[in-house]
Design a protein around this motif. Structure first.
Motif, PDB file in Angstrom:
ATOM      1  N   ILE A 247     -11.204   0.970   6.504  1.00 12.13           N
ATOM      2  CA  ILE A 247     -10.207  -0.030   6.094  1.00 12.13           C
ATOM      3  C   ILE A 247      -8.889   0.600   5.657  1.00 12.13           C
ATOM      4  N   GLY A 248      -8.773   1.918   5.784  1.00 11.76           N
ATOM      5  CA  GLY A 248      -7.597   2.606   5.262  1.00 11.76           C
ATOM      6  C   GLY A 248      -6.296   2.221   5.937  1.00 11.76           C
ATOM      7  N   GLU A 249      -6.359   1.652   7.151  1.00 11.84           N
ATOM      8  CA  GLU A 249      -5.141   1.268   7.864  1.00 11.84           C
ATOM      9  C   GLU A 249      -4.898  -0.238   7.858  1.00 11.84           C
ATOM     10  N   VAL A 250      -5.755  -1.002   7.192  1.00 14.60           N
ATOM     11  CA  VAL A 250      -5.575  -2.467   7.156  1.00 14.60           C
ATOM     12  C   VAL A 250      -4.484  -2.799   6.141  1.00 14.60           C
ATOM     13  N   ARG A 251      -3.330  -3.184   6.645  1.00 10.80           N
ATOM     14  CA  ARG A 251      -2.158  -3.329   5.789  1.00 10.80           C
ATOM     15  C   ARG A 251      -2.362  -4.336   4.660  1.00 10.80           C
ATOM     16  N   GLU A 252      -2.968  -5.483   4.999  1.00 12.11           N
ATOM     17  CA  GLU A 252      -3.112  -6.542   3.992  1.00 12.11           C
ATOM     18  C   GLU A 252      -4.012  -6.116   2.836  1.00 12.11           C
ATOM     19  N   LEU A 253      -4.913  -5.163   3.078  1.00 10.24           N
ATOM     20  CA  LEU A 253      -5.820  -4.722   2.021  1.00 10.24           C
ATOM     21  C   LEU A 253      -5.213  -3.638   1.139  1.00 10.24           C
ATOM     22  N   GLN A 254      -3.997  -3.191   1.473  1.00  9.78           N
ATOM     23  CA  GLN A 254      -3.344  -2.141   0.685  1.00  9.78           C
ATOM     24  C   GLN A 254      -2.365  -2.714  -0.335  1.00  9.78           C
ATOM     25  N   GLN A 255      -2.331  -4.020  -0.500  1.00  8.56           N
ATOM     26  CA  GLN A 255      -1.285  -4.650  -1.291  1.00  8.56           C
ATOM     27  C   GLN A 255      -1.786  -5.084  -2.664  1.00  8.56           C
ATOM     28  N   VAL A 256      -0.865  -5.043  -3.619  1.00 12.23           N
ATOM     29  CA  VAL A 256      -1.076  -5.635  -4.940  1.00 12.23           C
ATOM     30  C   VAL A 256       0.022  -6.675  -5.137  1.00 12.23           C
ATOM     31  N   ASP A 257      -0.383  -7.918  -5.348  1.00 12.27           N
ATOM     32  CA  ASP A 257       0.574  -9.000  -5.542  1.00 12.27           C
ATOM     33  C   ASP A 257       0.334  -9.672  -6.887  1.00 12.27           C
ATOM     34  N   GLU A 258       1.386 -10.249  -7.409  1.00 13.27           N
ATOM     35  CA  GLU A 258       1.299 -10.995  -8.666  1.00 13.27           C
ATOM     36  C   GLU A 258       1.722 -12.430  -8.395  1.00 13.27           C
ATOM     37  N   GLU A 259       0.754 -13.323  -8.463  1.00 10.14           N
ATOM     38  CA  GLU A 259       1.056 -14.732  -8.221  1.00 10.14           C
ATOM     39  C   GLU A 259       0.021 -15.608  -8.919  1.00 10.14           C
ATOM     40  N   GLY A 260       0.437 -16.793  -9.276  1.00 12.89           N
ATOM     41  CA  GLY A 260      -0.467 -17.743  -9.917  1.00 12.89           C
ATOM     42  C   GLY A 260      -1.034 -17.236 -11.229  1.00 12.89           C
ATOM     43  N   GLY A 261      -0.268 -16.420 -11.944  1.00 11.99           N
ATOM     44  CA  GLY A 261      -0.737 -15.908 -13.236  1.00 11.99           C
ATOM     45  C   GLY A 261      -1.824 -14.858 -13.129  1.00 11.99           C
ATOM     46  N   ALA A 273      -3.500   3.753  -7.489  1.00  7.80           N
ATOM     47  CA  ALA A 273      -2.513   2.673  -7.485  1.00  7.80           C
ATOM     48  C   ALA A 273      -3.009   1.466  -8.270  1.00  7.80           C
ATOM     49  N   ALA A 274      -4.291   1.140  -8.136  1.00 14.01           N
ATOM     50  CA  ALA A 274      -4.827  -0.027  -8.844  1.00 14.01           C
ATOM     51  C   ALA A 274      -4.815   0.185 -10.348  1.00 14.01           C
ATOM     52  N   TRP A 275      -5.258   1.354 -10.794  1.00 19.53           N
ATOM     53  CA  TRP A 275      -5.246   1.621 -12.233  1.00 19.53           C
ATOM     54  C   TRP A 275      -3.822   1.660 -12.779  1.00 19.53           C
ATOM     55  N   ARG A 276      -2.900   2.182 -11.972  1.00 17.81           N
ATOM     56  CA  ARG A 276      -1.505   2.228 -12.429  1.00 17.81           C
ATOM     57  C   ARG A 276      -0.996   0.817 -12.723  1.00 17.81           C
ATOM     58  N   VAL A 277      -1.325  -0.134 -11.856  1.00 18.71           N
ATOM     59  CA  VAL A 277      -0.883  -1.518 -12.061  1.00 18.71           C
ATOM     60  C   VAL A 277      -1.575  -2.123 -13.280  1.00 18.71           C
ATOM     61  N   LEU A 278      -2.877  -1.882 -13.424  1.00 14.39           N
ATOM     62  CA  LEU A 278      -3.586  -2.424 -14.582  1.00 14.39           C
ATOM     63  C   LEU A 278      -3.002  -1.889 -15.886  1.00 14.39           C
ATOM     64  N   VAL A 279      -2.701  -0.597 -15.913  1.00 10.40           N
ATOM     65  CA  VAL A 279      -2.165   0.005 -17.140  1.00 10.40           C
ATOM     66  C   VAL A 279      -0.775  -0.526 -17.457  1.00 10.40           C
ATOM     67  N   ARG A 280      -0.027  -0.895 -16.430  1.00 16.80           N
ATOM     68  CA  ARG A 280       1.294  -1.476 -16.666  1.00 16.80           C
ATOM     69  C   ARG A 280       1.167  -2.757 -17.488  1.00 16.80           C
TER      70      ARG A 280
END
Length: 496
Positions: A247-261, A273-280
């Protein structure tokens, strides 16, 4: 179906591989086929760092990003479309040592030398990243970057000295333009379907719908994310993995979005990348972020994969459960969502159906009245597996507990909530008496086992003590502006 060779940039040129088995590791190819023997095999499980190499790829802005990875557990087809750098690539004109190498000599950072190439590659990645940014890292930042490299000889002080000294030495030119040109040319290749002729297959779709169709059609295939767990199935258990869908090349699975709270974290987003966003959003999670495995593991491993794997000692699940996260599952065009706390049914068993996969995670954004903490207990501070990992969250109404989520890993066959301890807190004042009632109730929630990492008694005592620590850090009389979650949730640590 397109069938083509694996193509990647190595030693200044495009390399093509047609006939290597799908589960041949990058390390095996380097040492046995490319005859680049500077990279060493130590543990063959992504723990010691002797095999560290650096992978180059294009980020979302088309810029070069470099990541140290463990070549001993990376399968060769995952190099497709990337650039591979090893210790043989660092010398400058006339064979002059790179500053990361010369500093190791100057500071006596190498003794037996077996681990040295891996340290040098981690230092080189750190050096390049900070050189491009025009910055100089602190000693703690260098130590964090070396979290995936172990040495039995030096005691690490001279290696950290070398990491700092490297920034005082002139660096040889780095032909970034040639690397970028190669990486951009790879973007025009068709998605990889690699059939080496030994009966194995490796598919790397690039869109979510193509992946969903392929997965539904091949439910027997294994879904490969970072191979930080699956790589050990090959190197340690000698298992056959005849068909892989990466799944490393599946673009939609590489995204972090903020919507709907809420944060929507794709299943292919790296742990780093995921932990970086959580820590933010939850600064209190920074310590667990930096202690989650090591930088090379976090660079390729994914949070979706860590959750899907379902290990009772996986560190993502307790924290995500404490944050009240949902997991998003997909099969073909059907998408369903459930609380993560309901996903696991038994040891290494979950609610995934044949042909279904984890599409992502949904994490509600923090509330001002909620405090979150996460604690990791292990024998070694860096790059170690948890004996106990706790994700703890409490929401107060004044001084009364309105909601409590207490999730623990390492205490049962699955990561799960401490429901009895949570019940002991609900509707009660957040006081020491309530905390101790929850500690007592914890013995009804778990009957931990004894193993090489900790005894049952130790696990229970530690888990109970973490509840007391949680109260000490979040008790209302000491809360620092309870209406400001960024303050209430903060924990000091050197910047990552």
């Amino acid at each position: 179906m397109n069938v083509r060779p694996i193509r990647f940039f190595h030693q200044g040129a495009v390399t093509e591989v047609n006939d290597a088995p799908s589960t041949r590791t990058v390390l095996e190819w380097l040492r046995e086929d490319a005859r680049c023997t500077g990279t060493k095999e130590g543990c063959a499980e992504g723990d010691c760092g002797a095999c560290t190499v650096v992978l180059g790829s294009l980020d979302a802005h088309g810029e070069l990003q470099l990541q140290p990875v463990n070549s001993c557990i990376q399968f060769l087809p995952t190099l497709d479309g990337k650039a591979l750098f090893t210790v043989e690539d660092l010398a400058g004109p006339g064979g002059a040592l790179h500053p990361s190498q010369q500093a190791m000599v100057d500071c006596h950072g190498s003794q037996c030398g077996f681990c040295t190439p891996g340290f040098v590659m981690s230092l080189w990645a750190c050096h390049r990243r900070h050189q491009d940014a025009g910055s100089v890292p602190s000693r703690q930042q260098i130590a964090d970057d070396l979290s995936g490299n172990l040495c039995r000889c030096t005691g690490y002080r001279p290696i950290l000295d070398a990491g700092q000294r490297a920034f005082d030495l002139p660096a040889p030119p780095f032909d970034k333009a040639a690397v970028l040109a190669a990486l951009k040319s790879f973007a025009h290749d068709q998605p990889l379907s690699y059939l080496p002729g030994d009966g194995s297959a490796f598919h790397a779709p690039r869109t979510l719908i193509d992946f969903a169709i392929l997965r539904a059609a091949r439910p027997q295939a294994r879904v490969l994310a970072g191979s930080t767990d699956m790589g050990l199935w090959v190197t340690k258990q000698f298992r056959e993995l005849p068909e892989l869908i990466a799944i490393g090349e599946v673009r939609e699975l590489q995204q972090v979005d903020e919507e709907g709270g809420a944060l929507h974290i794709g299943a292919g987003v790296s742990l780093e990348a995921a932990w970086r966003v959580l820590v933010r959003h939850w600064p209190a999670l920074q310590d667990v972020w930096l202690r989650f495995a090591s930088l090379p593991i976090r660079a390729v491993g994914t949070m979706g994969g860590n959750v899907a794997n379902g290990s009772p000692i996986g560190d993502s699940a307790p924290v995500l459960m404490a944050l009240n996260a949902d997991i998003v599952l997909r099969r073909g065009e059907r998408v369903r969502q459930m609380p993560l706390r309901e996903f696991y049914v038994d040891y290494m068993k979950n609610r995934l159906e044949p042909g279904e996969f984890v599409q992502g995670l949904v994490v509600p954004l923090p509330q001002a009245s909620t405090a979150v903490r996460a604690y990791k207990i292990s024998k070694r501070f860096d790059c170690d597996i948890s004996a106990v990992c706790a994700g703890l969250s409490i929401t107060l109404d004044g001084e009364m507990v309105r909601e409590a989520r207490l999730a623990f890993g390492g205490m049962a066959a699955t990561v799960r909530h401490a429901t009895q301890a949570e019940a002991a807190m609900l509707g009660q004042p957040w006081s020491e008496a309530t905390a101790r009632a929850a500690m007592a109730a914890l013995a009804q929630d778990f009957k931990p086992l004894s193993d090489m990492r900790a005894s049952a008694a130790y696990r229970m005592q530690v888990a109970q003590n973490l509840l007391l620590r949680f109260w000490l850090e979040t008790r209302p009389e000491d809360a620092l502006a309870a209406s400001d979650v960024s303050v209430w949730s903060s924990m000091p640590h050197a910047a990552a």
